[in-house]
Design an enzyme around this catalytic site. Sequence first.
Site, mmCIF file in Angstrom:
data_model
loop_
_atom_site.group_PDB
_atom_site.id
_atom_site.type_symbol
_atom_site.label_atom_id
_atom_site.label_comp_id
_atom_site.label_asym_id
_atom_site.label_seq_id
_atom_site.Cartn_x
_atom_site.Cartn_y
_atom_site.Cartn_z
ATOM 1 N N CYS A 262 0.860 -1.127 0.059
ATOM 2 C CA CYS A 262 -0.189 0.126 -0.148
ATOM 3 C C CYS A 262 0.712 1.284 0.068
ATOM 4 O O CYS A 262 0.600 2.134 -0.843
ATOM 5 C CB CYS A 262 -1.067 -0.016 1.322
ATOM 6 N N HIS B 83 -2.726 1.244 6.778
ATOM 7 C CA HIS B 83 -2.985 1.195 5.556
ATOM 8 C C HIS B 83 -3.339 2.516 5.090
ATOM 9 O O HIS B 83 -3.814 3.398 5.438
ATOM 10 C CB HIS B 83 -4.303 0.166 5.278
ATOM 11 N N HIS C 231 -5.979 1.737 -4.238
ATOM 12 C CA HIS C 231 -4.961 1.014 -3.522
ATOM 13 C C HIS C 231 -4.565 -0.140 -3.621
ATOM 14 O O HIS C 231 -5.171 -0.997 -4.665
ATOM 15 C CB HIS C 231 -5.371 1.092 -2.070
#
Length: 280
Positions: free
Chosen positions: A198, A243, A255
């Site tokens: 990520c 994240h 993402h």
Amino acid sequence: MAELGKNLSRRGAATTQKPETTRAGDVVAAAPHKGRPRTSKRRGSLGNLVVMTLAGGLVATMALPAYAFTPGTNETQFGTTASTELSQAAAQNVTVDAQAASVTVARDGFTATTEEELAAASAAAAAAVEAAAAEARRQSAAAAMTTYAASYSGPSVSDFLANPAYPNYDLGSVFSVASQYQGVPYVYGGATPAGFDCSGFVMYVYAQFGISLPHSSTGQGAAGTRISEADARPGDLVIMDGHDGFYAGNGNILHAPYEGASVRIQPIWTSDYYIVRLGI
């Protein structure tokens, strides 16, 4: 004499008079004779016989218990056994081994595991399992990174920072460049088009605009300024716990999600996030 004989005959006839019978065969008692009655004698003899019988039975009954408690010589039914004779004579002998005097008696000992020890053992086992799983993930990531490094020969983050592909920064261009990498597989620690995680994805895209970011979602969130979701535009950063990704508009995020998945756009699935904008 003749007169005397007649009188005796009459008395005998009176004495031996037979009972009369009716037509139905019932016996009718004979008329009593004038002589002395014999019934009282018979009744007296019968009473004596009954009394003697009862007395004999009573004596026999009283004698039975005494006879039972005082057996005779009939050994089959009433004879004493050898063990009974020994008990009555108090002739028992007990032999004790000489070593019995030196035997010591001690309380049995035992050990038990406390609840604290059980909890500690369970925690240690869980930690061992987690450590083994972490090591397996590390080895898997290392193998993936080896494959990943061998499969990519293009510019790296450091190359872009030294020579940005897009010197002019704006959010629309950032989101456009990021959208080109949809379908790139997730690779833990990856920061090139061979594989992204990520924060590696965000770092690689912003490096092309000459903006240096750490390889960490927390660090990238701290590098910008928080803004409201109403003011958010595609290209801003969506920061979550552990994240992050690019805001894609309409409550969506672009993402690199997790292992086994690829870079994609999807709705934001949690309310625990905030928006950050870089360059202001």
